[in-house]
Design a protein around this motif. Structure first.
Motif, short mmCIF file in Angstrom:
data_model
loop_
_atom_site.label_atom_id
_atom_site.label_comp_id
_atom_site.label_asym_id
_atom_site.label_seq_id
_atom_site.Cartn_x
_atom_site.Cartn_y
_atom_site.Cartn_z
N ASN A 116 0.84 -1.19 0.00
CA ASN A 116 0.00 0.00 0.00
C ASN A 116 0.88 1.25 0.00
O ASN A 116 1.99 1.24 0.56
CB ASN A 116 -0.91 0.02 1.24
CG ASN A 116 -2.01 -1.02 1.16
OD1 ASN A 116 -2.50 -1.32 0.08
ND2 ASN A 116 -2.37 -1.57 2.32
N SER A 154 1.97 4.36 1.52
CA SER A 154 1.88 4.97 2.84
C SER A 154 2.21 6.46 2.81
O SER A 154 1.88 7.19 3.74
CB SER A 154 2.83 4.26 3.81
OG SER A 154 4.16 4.29 3.33
N THR A 196 4.13 0.22 2.03
CA THR A 196 4.17 -0.75 3.12
C THR A 196 3.46 -2.03 2.69
O THR A 196 2.57 -1.99 1.82
CB THR A 196 3.48 -0.20 4.39
OG1 THR A 196 2.13 0.19 4.07
CG2 THR A 196 4.23 1.02 4.92
#
Length: 249
Positions: A201, A203, A215
């Protein structure tokens, strides 16, 4: 140890006996030996001829500062008409000329441009000869100290464009996909990291002041492991037979 970039020019009177003398000087011949040819000419510190660096057509006086990265010209003075010329740039300075030779470190004409290195100094010198005098003359060196270009810092998210000896330049906002996280005198912004890979994802977004961050994504259905000391929420029960109530006999 202080570094010195040395710019050297050789010249000789162009007549039937001397014409091409400078072309006969081998690429590795030092200045003090440039007159030691088959006729046994020696070099001398005498003579009125000299060579100087030029900026925008104007002669730069010996001892004047030149700036790193600057592109300069070159001119000679007080040479006899029809002089045969060989110009040499030693060390790390770069030279360009239509008659460059010796690995582009020498030139047979004055149409020379010299790019100033980042530190040290540049020295220019000329040797020239006259067959009738039987001597090759060597002028004193003319040395130019090198000054560095200092650019002012720009805020985070910007870089400095156009900083030079003639201009302080301006601060420009980092383009999309690039960033600068802290103030500095940078001349370009850094590229943001590539888009996050599958299974990760984002971050942190790529902005003018921040790099993209990624992350790992938690696996579906995964959760925290149960505590080894966990107990049941319901109260404990006694599964054995019930004791009869005691009675008075």
């Amino acid at each position: 140890m202080k570094n010195t970039w040395v710019l050297v020019a050789f010249a000789a009177l162009s007549n039937s006996n001397v014409l091409g003398w400078s072309r006969d000087v081998s690429c590795g011949t030092p200045m003090v030996n440039c007159g030691h040819r088959r006729m046994g000419y020696a070099t001398s510190s005498s003579g009125s001829g000299y060579v100087r660096l030029t900026r925008n057509g104007g002669t730069i006086l010996c001892g004047s500062a030149v700036t790193e990265g600057e592109t300069l010209g070159l001119s000679t003075r007080n040479l006899l008409a029809g002089s045969d010329i060989l110009i040499e740039v030693l060390q790390a300075s770069s030279i360009s000329s239509s008659t460059a030779r010796c690995g582009r470190t020498r030139s047979l004409t004055e149409d020379v441009t010299v790019v100033v290195p980042s530190y040290g100094s540049v020295s220019v010198q000329i040797a020239y000869g006259n067959e009738n005098r039987g001597t090759v003359y060597l002028s004193p060196q003319c040395t130019y100290p090198i000054q560095s270009v200092t650019c002012e810092d720009c805020p985070a998210g910007q870089f400095r464009s156009g900083c030079s000896i003639a201009s302080a330049g301006v601060c420009v906002t980092c383009a999309s996909g690039t960033y600068a996280s802290s103030p500095g005198a940078r001349t370009a912004c850094a590229s943001c990291s590539a888009a996050c890979a599958p299974g990760t994802n984002e971050s942190a977004q790529c902005t003018a002041t921040t790099n993209r961050g990624c992350t790992a994504t938690a696996a579906p259905g995964s959760g925290p492991a149960p505590s080894p000391n966990a107990t049941a929420n319901s109260p404990a029960t006694n599964s054995g037979p019930a004791k009869p109530n005691a009675t008075n006999g």
